[in-house]
Design a protein around this motif. Structure first.
Motif: not given
Length: 294
Positions: A119-124, A190-206
């Motif tokens: 999962i991706k999350v924002t910086f907050d 094929k399959l993808v393993r979706f894990i419920n872990s917040r590993l990626n913090f992102c901030e979309y730039q203008p």
């Protein structure tokens, strides 16, 4: 080992965030491959400081400004990891990201599973999109979005051999193509393993790809037409999704033709696609804004 690829263009001012998150990983079984996509700022100076620190394994590659997908293609032959993870220059990873991804990679014994997604999350720490509560779920990649109706960007890690066998297609004078073009090929059957872990913090730039997506589509019609063509033909997409993607595909072909581009590689035989026949009939009643944003 995990090979992290980071294409970057004029992000010297924020690249240190990702670097610092990699310095503090609880597992060091990774390498970082930075591809400078023709930056005009002091990216080279900043990355050389990282290299001089000599704390983590870093490879630094350069190319003229040709786009993110071509930067990834350039990096792939240099990857020595069994898995490849693309992390944008304006993102950072949780300190346990490599450890968690590595542990899941060790548990994946079947060749049927081609990737791992977190999962991706924002910086907050706000989750981007809608995702399942299950700790782990194995699904065909597009079932996650088309059948389960989950939404939002996710961190993706795929087997290195599949990534190397399926580089991004390159079209003359085009610098952007959606990453989903090769995800459709890599994840087929094929399959993808979706894990419920917040590993990626992102901030979309203008000035980032997400913010500029509509303009990028029109400026790079061939690559984007290919993406929507593949989606319109995807067996797991719903009827409405196929119609909408067919509409966008046809619109992008019109732009490409006006630009004098050869659309043969991304055209669809309408005799074989009822969705494109329907889309061609209703196309005149749609305005561009409705097609792209509806």
């Amino acid at each position: 080992m995990i090979s992290i690829i980071t294409p970057t263009y004029n992000r010297a001012h924020i690249l240190c965030r990702l670097y610092n998150s990699l310095l503090h990983q609880t597992c060091d079984d990774f390498e970082w491959i930075i591809v400078d996509d023709g930056s005009t700022d002091n990216t080279i100076e900043i990355v050389h400081k990282f290299l001089n620190d000599n704390i983590i394994s870093i490879k630094f590659l350069h190319q003229q400004n040709r786009g993110k997908h071509i930067a990834i293609n350039l990096a792939l032959p240099h990857c020595i990891g069994d898995w490849v993870c693309i992390v944008d220059s304006d993102d950072l990873l949780s300190y346990d990201a490599i450890e968690i991804l590595s542990n899941h990679a060790k548990l994946v014994k079947s060749e049927e599973i081609c990737g791992i997604s977190a999962i991706k999350v924002t910086f907050d720490n706000k989750v981007i999109g809608k995702h399942p509560d299950d700790p782990v779920i194995d699904l065909p990649f597009f079932d996650y979005y088309f059948r389960m109706n989950y939404k939002g960007d996710r961190l993706l890690m795929f087997r290195a051999d599949l990534m190397k066998q399926n580089p991004f297609p390159v079209f003359d004078n085009e610098k952007f193509i959606p990453e989903g073009v090769i995800w459709q090929t890599i994840t087929k059957n094929k399959l993808v393993r979706f894990i419920n872990s917040r590993l990626n913090f992102c901030e979309y730039q203008p000035d980032g790809l997400t913010a500029q997506y509509r303009n990028l589509m029109e400026a790079n019609p061939i690559g984007n037409a290919l993406y929507y063509k593949l989606l319109s033909e995807h067996k797991r997409a719903s009827f409405l999704t196929k119609i909408r993607c067919s509409l966008i595909h046809l619109y992008l072909l019109e732009i490409a033709k006006k630009n004098g581009s050869d659309v043969t590689p991304v055209a669809t035989d309408k005799r074989l696609s009822r969705y494109h026949i329907i889309a061609e009939i209703i196309m005149p009643i749609y305005k561009l804004k409705r097609i792209l944003c509806g």
